[in-house]
Design a protein around this motif. Structure first.
Motif, PDB file in Angstrom:
ATOM      1  N   MET A  44       0.802  -1.222   0.000  1.00  0.00           N
ATOM      2  CA  MET A  44       0.000   0.000   0.000  1.00  0.00           C
ATOM      3  C   MET A  44       0.839   1.278   0.000  1.00  0.00           C
ATOM      4  SD  MET A  44      -3.052  -1.216  -0.134  1.00  0.00           S
ATOM      5  CE  MET A  44      -4.396  -0.339   0.603  1.00  0.00           C
ATOM      6  N   ASP A  45       2.153   1.146   0.003  1.00  0.00           N
ATOM      7  CA  ASP A  45       3.066   2.291  -0.094  1.00  0.00           C
ATOM      8  C   ASP A  45       2.895   3.306   1.032  1.00  0.00           C
ATOM      9  OD1 ASP A  45       4.659   1.660  -2.453  1.00  0.00           O
ATOM     10  OD2 ASP A  45       2.758   1.810  -3.524  1.00  0.00           O
ATOM     11  N   TYR A  46       2.991   2.808   2.265  1.00  0.00           N
ATOM     12  CA  TYR A  46       3.056   3.700   3.421  1.00  0.00           C
ATOM     13  C   TYR A  46       4.017   3.092   4.424  1.00  0.00           C
ATOM     14  CZ  TYR A  46      -0.129   0.549   5.958  1.00  0.00           C
ATOM     15  OH  TYR A  46      -0.703  -0.525   6.574  1.00  0.00           O
ATOM     16  N   TRP A  47       4.519   3.909   5.337  1.00  0.00           N
ATOM     17  CA  TRP A  47       5.503   3.433   6.306  1.00  0.00           C
ATOM     18  C   TRP A  47       5.352   4.173   7.614  1.00  0.00           C
ATOM     19  CZ3 TRP A  47       6.420   6.228   1.939  1.00  0.00           C
ATOM     20  CH2 TRP A  47       6.933   7.489   2.106  1.00  0.00           C
ATOM     21  N   VAL A  57       2.319   7.777  13.803  1.00  0.00           N
ATOM     22  CA  VAL A  57       2.126   8.457  12.521  1.00  0.00           C
ATOM     23  C   VAL A  57       2.699   7.582  11.406  1.00  0.00           C
ATOM     24  CG1 VAL A  57       2.624  10.512  11.133  1.00  0.00           C
ATOM     25  CG2 VAL A  57       2.324  10.733  13.624  1.00  0.00           C
ATOM     26  N   PHE A  58       1.899   7.367  10.377  1.00  0.00           N
ATOM     27  CA  PHE A  58       2.349   6.722   9.150  1.00  0.00           C
ATOM     28  C   PHE A  58       2.404   7.791   8.055  1.00  0.00           C
ATOM     29  CE2 PHE A  58       0.875   3.018  11.442  1.00  0.00           C
ATOM     30  CZ  PHE A  58       1.767   2.028  11.061  1.00  0.00           C
ATOM     31  N   ARG A  59       3.284   7.587   7.086  1.00  0.00           N
ATOM     32  CA  ARG A  59       3.445   8.509   5.960  1.00  0.00           C
ATOM     33  C   ARG A  59       3.344   7.695   4.678  1.00  0.00           C
ATOM     34  NH1 ARG A  59       6.232  13.579   5.260  1.00  0.00           N
ATOM     35  NH2 ARG A  59       6.557  13.576   7.510  1.00  0.00           N
ATOM     36  N   GLY A  60       2.692   8.246   3.672  1.00  0.00           N
ATOM     37  CA  GLY A  60       2.595   7.537   2.408  1.00  0.00           C
ATOM     38  C   GLY A  60       1.934   8.372   1.346  1.00  0.00           C
ATOM     39  N   ALA A  61       1.866   7.820   0.146  1.00  0.00           N
ATOM     40  CA  ALA A  61       1.208   8.472  -0.985  1.00  0.00           C
ATOM     41  C   ALA A  61       0.582   7.390  -1.854  1.00  0.00           C
ATOM     42  CB  ALA A  61       2.213   9.285  -1.792  1.00  0.00           C
ATOM     43  N   PRO A  62      -0.706   7.544  -2.172  1.00  0.00           N
ATOM     44  CA  PRO A  62      -1.329   6.539  -3.034  1.00  0.00           C
ATOM     45  C   PRO A  62      -0.755   6.604  -4.448  1.00  0.00           C
ATOM     46  CG  PRO A  62      -2.813   8.397  -2.719  1.00  0.00           C
ATOM     47  CD  PRO A  62      -1.622   8.628  -1.825  1.00  0.00           C
ATOM     48  N   LYS A  63      -0.649   5.440  -5.054  1.00  0.00           N
ATOM     49  CA  LYS A  63      -0.194   5.332  -6.444  1.00  0.00           C
ATOM     50  C   LYS A  63      -1.398   5.009  -7.322  1.00  0.00           C
ATOM     51  CE  LYS A  63       4.512   3.943  -5.491  1.00  0.00           C
ATOM     52  NZ  LYS A  63       5.543   2.940  -5.668  1.00  0.00           N
ATOM     53  N   PHE A  64      -1.178   5.038  -8.621  1.00  0.00           N
ATOM     54  CA  PHE A  64      -2.255   4.683  -9.542  1.00  0.00           C
ATOM     55  C   PHE A  64      -2.773   3.275  -9.254  1.00  0.00           C
ATOM     56  CE2 PHE A  64      -3.869   2.863 -13.506  1.00  0.00           C
ATOM     57  CZ  PHE A  64      -4.944   3.726 -13.700  1.00  0.00           C
ATOM     58  N   PRO A 114      -5.474  13.049  -4.076  1.00  0.00           N
ATOM     59  CA  PRO A 114      -4.959  12.829  -5.429  1.00  0.00           C
ATOM     60  C   PRO A 114      -3.833  11.793  -5.427  1.00  0.00           C
ATOM     61  CG  PRO A 114      -5.047  15.182  -4.905  1.00  0.00           C
ATOM     62  CD  PRO A 114      -5.296  14.430  -3.628  1.00  0.00           C
ATOM     63  N   VAL A 115      -3.785  10.976  -6.474  1.00  0.00           N
ATOM     64  CA  VAL A 115      -2.700  10.009  -6.620  1.00  0.00           C
ATOM     65  C   VAL A 115      -1.375  10.768  -6.532  1.00  0.00           C
ATOM     66  CG1 VAL A 115      -1.585   8.462  -8.269  1.00  0.00           C
ATOM     67  CG2 VAL A 115      -4.056   8.334  -7.915  1.00  0.00           C
ATOM     68  N   GLY A 116      -0.461  10.251  -5.703  1.00  0.00           N
ATOM     69  CA  GLY A 116       0.862  10.848  -5.547  1.00  0.00           C
ATOM     70  C   GLY A 116       0.986  11.868  -4.433  1.00  0.00           C
ATOM     71  N   LEU A 117      -0.133  12.300  -3.830  1.00  0.00           N
ATOM     72  CA  LEU A 117      -0.060  13.290  -2.747  1.00  0.00           C
ATOM     73  C   LEU A 117       0.411  12.621  -1.462  1.00  0.00           C
ATOM     74  CD1 LEU A 117      -0.734  16.280  -1.871  1.00  0.00           C
ATOM     75  CD2 LEU A 117      -2.814  15.288  -0.903  1.00  0.00           C
ATOM     76  N   GLU A 118       1.495  13.105  -0.875  1.00  0.00           N
ATOM     77  CA  GLU A 118       1.988  12.531   0.376  1.00  0.00           C
ATOM     78  C   GLU A 118       1.111  12.984   1.536  1.00  0.00           C
ATOM     79  OE1 GLU A 118       6.275  11.506   1.768  1.00  0.00           O
ATOM     80  OE2 GLU A 118       5.886  13.601   2.291  1.00  0.00           O
ATOM     81  N   VAL A 119       0.715  12.003   2.353  1.00  0.00           N
ATOM     82  CA  VAL A 119      -0.150  12.277   3.499  1.00  0.00           C
ATOM     83  C   VAL A 119       0.448  11.662   4.766  1.00  0.00           C
ATOM     84  CG1 VAL A 119      -2.281  12.429   2.135  1.00  0.00           C
ATOM     85  CG2 VAL A 119      -1.577  10.221   3.084  1.00  0.00           C
TER      86      VAL A 119
END
Length: 160
Positions: A44-47, A57-64, A114-119
């Motif tokens: 899921m591309d978060y860490w 706190v986790f940090r990540g960004a959704p991909k397509f 949005p896809v690619g936005l780091e949260v």
């Protein structure tokens, strides 16, 4: 900080290893890379980004690859991040010899990510007792600070 994600079951901490330390020490071990993180964080591309007593706190960004049929970030991505940050916040309160699991959680999506936005997915404990833990969570933009989703969870705490 070294990110280490389990590539196979043998890389995950054993149940006995988990029970040998407090939940806070376990989460700190994942943060430092001494303990492998769960494989879902790679998928899921978060860490894990921060750990303290009662807060994670986790940090990540959704991909397509995390998009729904309309091209927006799938609600399951929001849910996965919120479940992780809230439940892991509860984990920081679990004493040595105990473990937890999510009983239920709720997600409120307030705006599309949005896809690619780091949260950042921030989980904070509201209650931690002998048998239950309650936490709340928020997904906020890492740069803009906007709230993209909120959530709440109840976890059961079990002892061997």
């Amino acid at each position: 900080m070294t990110r280490k994600i389990a590539a196979g079951p043998e890389e995950l901490a054993s149940f006995d290893e988990l029970l040998s330390m407090s939940g806070l020490a376990f989460m700190q071990g994942i943060l430092s890379g001494e303990i492998a993180g769960p494989p879902i964080s790679g998928v899921m591309d978060y860490w894990l980004d921060e750990v303290e007593d009662g807060r994670v706190v986790f940090r990540g960004a959704p991909k397509f690859a995390h998009a729904n049929p309309m091209g927006g970030t799938h609600g399951g991505w929001y849910g996965t991040l919120l479940d992780s940050c809230m439940a892991c916040a509860v984990m920081t309160k679990v004493p040595q010899g105990s473990w937890y699991t999510t009983l239920e959680y709720k997600v409120n999506i307030t705006r599309p990510i949005p896809v690619g936005l780091e949260v950042l997915a921030v989980g904070e404990v509201q209650h931690s007792g002998r048998s239950t833990g309650v936490a709340r969570g928020e997904i906020v933009g890492a740069e803009d600070g906007r709230v993209y989703a909120t959530g709440s969870t109840t976890c059961i705490i079990m002892t061997r």
